[in-house]
Design a protein around this motif. Structure first.
Motif, short mmCIF file in Angstrom:
data_model
loop_
_atom_site.label_atom_id
_atom_site.label_comp_id
_atom_site.label_asym_id
_atom_site.label_seq_id
_atom_site.Cartn_x
_atom_site.Cartn_y
_atom_site.Cartn_z
N SER A 23 0.88 -1.16 0.00
CA SER A 23 0.00 0.00 0.00
C SER A 23 0.92 1.21 0.00
CB SER A 23 -0.85 -0.03 1.28
OG SER A 23 -1.05 1.25 1.80
N THR A 24 0.65 2.22 -0.81
CA THR A 24 1.55 3.39 -0.85
C THR A 24 1.51 4.12 0.49
OG1 THR A 24 -0.20 4.68 -1.91
CG2 THR A 24 1.48 3.71 -3.34
N ASN A 25 0.38 4.05 1.20
CA ASN A 25 0.34 4.66 2.54
C ASN A 25 1.33 3.95 3.48
OD1 ASN A 25 -1.77 6.36 1.71
ND2 ASN A 25 -2.80 6.21 3.69
N GLN A 49 -0.91 -2.20 -6.24
CA GLN A 49 -0.89 -2.41 -4.78
C GLN A 49 -1.48 -3.79 -4.50
OE1 GLN A 49 -1.59 1.70 -2.44
NE2 GLN A 49 -3.43 0.94 -3.42
N GLY A 52 -3.90 -2.81 -0.97
CA GLY A 52 -4.42 -1.44 -0.93
C GLY A 52 -5.51 -1.32 0.13
N ARG A 53 -5.46 -0.23 0.87
CA ARG A 53 -6.40 -0.06 1.98
C ARG A 53 -7.36 1.09 1.73
NH1 ARG A 53 -4.32 1.75 6.39
NH2 ARG A 53 -2.22 2.24 5.68
N GLY A 54 -8.62 0.87 2.13
CA GLY A 54 -9.62 1.92 2.06
C GLY A 54 -10.02 2.34 3.47
N GLN A 55 -11.01 3.19 3.56
CA GLN A 55 -11.48 3.63 4.87
C GLN A 55 -12.19 2.48 5.58
OE1 GLN A 55 -13.74 7.20 4.99
NE2 GLN A 55 -12.40 8.22 3.54
N TRP A 60 -8.84 -1.75 -0.92
CA TRP A 60 -8.98 -0.87 -2.08
C TRP A 60 -8.59 -1.66 -3.32
CZ3 TRP A 60 -11.68 3.15 -3.17
CH2 TRP A 60 -11.45 3.82 -4.38
N PHE A 70 -1.78 6.56 -5.13
CA PHE A 70 -0.59 7.27 -4.66
C PHE A 70 -0.83 7.88 -3.29
CE2 PHE A 70 -1.89 11.75 -5.47
CZ PHE A 70 -3.01 11.56 -6.27
N ASP A 114 -15.16 11.02 -0.32
CA ASP A 114 -15.21 10.15 -1.50
C ASP A 114 -15.37 11.02 -2.74
OD1 ASP A 114 -14.97 7.81 -0.11
OD2 ASP A 114 -17.11 7.32 -0.13
N LYS A 121 -18.92 5.79 -7.31
CA LYS A 121 -17.65 6.18 -6.68
C LYS A 121 -16.48 6.06 -7.66
CE LYS A 121 -14.82 5.15 -2.63
NZ LYS A 121 -14.86 4.97 -1.17
N GLY A 124 -11.34 7.47 -3.80
CA GLY A 124 -11.42 7.66 -2.35
C GLY A 124 -10.10 8.18 -1.81
N ILE A 125 -10.19 8.66 -0.59
CA ILE A 125 -9.02 9.27 0.07
C ILE A 125 -8.88 8.66 1.47
CG2 ILE A 125 -8.06 11.45 0.94
CD1 ILE A 125 -9.80 12.88 -1.22
N ILE A 143 -4.50 8.45 -1.98
CA ILE A 143 -5.55 8.76 -2.95
C ILE A 143 -5.64 7.64 -3.98
CG2 ILE A 143 -6.32 10.43 -4.71
CD1 ILE A 143 -4.72 12.55 -3.06
#
Ligand code: BTN
Length: 256
Positions: A23-25, A49, A52-55, A60, A70, A114, A121, A124-125, A143
């Motif tokens: 995950s880029t985060n 990713q 990848g992670r979402g809220q 993600w 990114f 969102d 959708k 997302g952020i 993002i």
């Protein structure tokens, strides 16, 4: 020389492009935990990713090489912790205004952050703040935007991509730079204390603002109208039983 309204001075000046990351985060947070300083405005972009992670602990989804995934490092040490929702508004505006200008589409912000086109959708952020004292030392702003992907897995709720809407491909690296420039422009307003303007523009771009709509809270469906968003980030609704406030975990938007 043509005026490029999207050019940036610091967001994206240090750009790291990875073929793959979990995950880029996560990658950016690991970079921050190493001893070397990481420049304000650093952007980590991954073509793919695998985690990848979402809220709200969601995954993600993004097809490798098709979309933008990114993370941007910001150091909003000037922003008191109680005002952190202004950072959410600032980033949402940065993304949404760039996407509106690039695509010509009336893209909106679905509270809290969102990126929506119609009822779908587009992106997302995920903002993860590292707090020090009463301020934010580092903010990792992740993002994800669906750009050129044409098919989504069934488990992804409500997705759409720019390609599905406009039937053309976008060049991802150019789009990334435009979004970075736009984020920077809004971030500089935040830094300059133009909070009212940020809040006004956030509301002006808010999905379902002032419309009678269906919502659900605690398993109960009800009608309501979004009338505003508090400085704390709480969503304010006018309902039959008066004005009510909700945080992210307390409310679901019901699409017919
Ligand atoms: C959401 O709407 O749930 C937020 C999605 C955020 C996805 C982006 S993709 C880049 C960055 N890295 C992650 O793992 N998540 C964010």
């Amino acid at each position: 020389m043509q005026n490029n309204i999207f050019s940036s001075l610091f967001v994206g000046q240090n750009l790291v492009t990875l073929k793959e990351a979990d995950s880029t985060n996560n990658y950016l947070k690991e970079l921050l935990s190493n001893s070397k300083p990481v420049a304000d405005g650093t952007v980590i972009m991954a073509e793919s990713q695998y985690a990848g992670r979402g809220q709200q602990q969601n995954k993600w989804n993004s097809e490798p090489g098709k979309n933008l995934t990114f993370s941007v490092l910001l150091k909003p040490s000037f922003l008191p912790l109680q005002q952190q929702f202004y950072l959410t508004q600032t980033i949402s505006l940065g993304v949404v205004t760039a996407m509106q200008q690039v695509t010509g589409l009336p893209i909106q912000i679905k509270w809290p952050n969102d990126i929506y086109y119609g009822d779908k959708k587009l992106g997302g952020i995920l903002i993860e703040n590292m707090v020090q004292g009463s301020g934010i030392k580092n903010s990792v702003v992740g993002i994800g935007l669906n750009i050129n992907q044409e098919v989504f897995p069934d488990w992804v709720p409500n997705p759409a991509s720019v390609k599905q809407i406009l039937h053309k491909d976008y060049e991802l690296s150019a789009l990334l730079l435009q979004i970075c420039g736009s984020i920077e422009a809004w971030y500089l307003k935040l830094k300059a204390g133009r909070l009212d303007e940020i809040h006004r523009q956030y509301l002006a771009n808010l999905y379902w603002l002032n419309q009678e709509r269906d919502f659900m809270s605690d398993g109960v469906a009800f009608k309501g109208r979004i009338t505003g968003v508090r400085n704390t980030g709480f969503l304010v609704l006018s309902t039959e039983s008066g004005e009510k406030e909700f945080n992210l975990k307390q409310i679901v938007f019901l699409n017919k």
